[in-house]
Motif scaffolding. Structure first.
Motif, PDB file in Angstrom:
ATOM      1  N   VAL A 102      -6.336  10.504   4.518  1.00 36.80           N
ATOM      2  CA  VAL A 102      -6.636   9.779   3.290  1.00 36.80           C
ATOM      3  C   VAL A 102      -6.692  10.698   2.077  1.00 36.80           C
ATOM      4  O   VAL A 102      -6.114  10.393   1.028  1.00 36.80           O
ATOM      5  N   ASN A 130      -3.290  11.576   0.898  1.00 38.36           N
ATOM      6  CA  ASN A 130      -2.630  10.418   0.314  1.00 38.36           C
ATOM      7  C   ASN A 130      -3.089  10.207  -1.123  1.00 38.36           C
ATOM      8  O   ASN A 130      -2.271   9.987  -2.023  1.00 38.36           O
ATOM      9  N   PRO A 151      -4.230   6.441   7.775  1.00 40.60           N
ATOM     10  CA  PRO A 151      -4.086   5.026   7.403  1.00 40.60           C
ATOM     11  C   PRO A 151      -4.223   4.051   8.571  1.00 40.60           C
ATOM     12  O   PRO A 151      -4.799   2.968   8.418  1.00 40.60           O
ATOM     13  N   GLY A 201       0.820  -1.212   0.000  1.00 39.19           N
ATOM     14  CA  GLY A 201       0.000   0.000   0.000  1.00 39.19           C
ATOM     15  C   GLY A 201       0.844   1.247   0.000  1.00 39.19           C
ATOM     16  O   GLY A 201       0.627   2.168  -0.773  1.00 39.19           O
ATOM     17  N   ASP A 247       1.710   7.564   6.579  1.00 38.40           N
ATOM     18  CA  ASP A 247       1.014   7.481   7.867  1.00 38.40           C
ATOM     19  C   ASP A 247       0.628   8.842   8.423  1.00 38.40           C
ATOM     20  O   ASP A 247      -0.368   8.967   9.142  1.00 38.40           O
ATOM     21  N   GLN A 295      -7.047   0.120   3.350  1.00 36.96           N
ATOM     22  CA  GLN A 295      -5.779   0.756   2.992  1.00 36.96           C
ATOM     23  C   GLN A 295      -5.414   0.442   1.545  1.00 36.96           C
ATOM     24  O   GLN A 295      -4.944   1.306   0.804  1.00 36.96           O
ATOM     25  N   LYS A 296      -5.635  -0.809   1.152  1.00 34.26           N
ATOM     26  CA  LYS A 296      -5.317  -1.211  -0.218  1.00 34.26           C
ATOM     27  C   LYS A 296      -6.190  -0.454  -1.218  1.00 34.26           C
ATOM     28  O   LYS A 296      -5.718  -0.038  -2.284  1.00 34.26           O
ATOM     29  N   LEU A 317      -7.631   2.573   9.303  1.00 37.15           N
ATOM     30  CA  LEU A 317      -8.280   1.781   8.266  1.00 37.15           C
ATOM     31  C   LEU A 317      -7.868   0.313   8.373  1.00 37.15           C
ATOM     32  O   LEU A 317      -6.762  -0.004   8.806  1.00 37.15           O
ATOM     33  N   LEU A 352       1.107   3.800   2.005  1.00 34.12           N
ATOM     34  CA  LEU A 352       0.467   5.068   2.319  1.00 34.12           C
ATOM     35  C   LEU A 352       1.336   5.848   3.299  1.00 34.12           C
ATOM     36  O   LEU A 352       2.119   5.273   4.053  1.00 34.12           O
TER      37      LEU A 352
END
Length: 251
Positions: free
Chosen positions: A100, A103, A141, A92, A96, A149-150, A144, A94
């Motif tokens: 979201v 990201n 993240p 993923g 942190d 997250q994916k 989630l 992302l």
């Protein structure tokens, strides 16, 4: 007139010290095609992907995108080609520390706080494409689940509207239900957005679901390519053993 491949590797090789990881990789992907590349651990899948993305320089061969050879380009031209790429990383990847929505829009802003309202709208639109609602925009993240997250990472990959999306083991770490959701989303995105997709995977259920065509990388070479529905009777013993999960016989 023959259509120019969206992506074409021709006799690509890469060595690290005495370890010849890629020996002679030749492979092409047509525009709008979804290709799955399968192979065991250590077969060279990740190194091949890094060569395509420009993270690793191949020792030999060419990598062409829309007919342009990336291996012979200046840095500025290579960056222009990279704007055609989207990437879903295995974990993923992302950020942190970012919510979201930031990201998802990171590649559009390079991490800077620009046009907040517009970026939030773009994030919302792309999250909807992966079946997530606006209620996750301001979450981080860590708040989630792994499957969510994916999907956020997938929304980030498609936000710049890339022409080619690379999926690196997209179902790793997911239970069968969440893996099925991700596979279905990949299929929908390829069909809806008309992108070219390259999926690196050892998950045969995923390969069968997302791919039009499959290629197998074995000991640094592509040893077979063919339509996904010919996997079970392709005639190549290495492919058939891999697909069936049968160990290589001892020599």
């Amino acid at each position: 007139m023959t259509e120019t491949p969206k992506l074409a590797l021709d006799h690509v090789a890469k060595r690290f010290g005495s370890n010849q990881v890629l020996r002679d990789v030749t492979l092409s992907v047509a525009p709008g095609e979804s290709l799955a590349i399968i192979g065991g651990s250590g077969s060279g899948k990740s190194v091949m992907l890094k060569c395509i993305l420009g993270l690793v320089e191949p020792d030999a061969g060419t990598i062409r995108v829309d007919g342009e050879d990336m291996t012979a380009m200046r840095a500025a031209d290579r960056e222009r080609i990279r704007t055609k790429f989207g990437m879903l990383f295995q974990g993923g990847a992302l950020f942190d520390s970012l919510p979201v929505w930031r990201n998802v829009t990171f590649s559009l802003t390079q991490g800077r706080m620009l046009r907040k309202r517009e970026m939030r709208d773009i994030a919302r639109e792309n999250l909807e494409r992966v079946n997530l609602g606006g209620d996750v925009l301001d979450l981080y993240p860590a708040e989630l689940s792994g499957g969510m997250q994916k999907r956020v990472a997938l929304a980030r990959a498609i936000a710049p509207r890339p022409e080619i999306i690379f999926f690196d083991e997209p179902t790793t770490g997911l239970d069968p239900i969440r893996a099925s959701v991700i596979n279905d989303l990949i299929v929908e995105l390829v069909e809806d957005l008309g992108v070219t997709a390259v999926t690196i995977t050892h998950d045969m259920k995923s390969a069968r679901r997302v791919a039009h065509r499959v290629a197998m990388l074995y000991e640094g070479e592509i040893i077979w390519t063919g339509p996904v529905d010919t996997l079970d009777d392709c005639g190549n013993p290495h492919v058939e053993r891999f697909v069936k999960g049968v160990a290589q016989p001892a020599e």
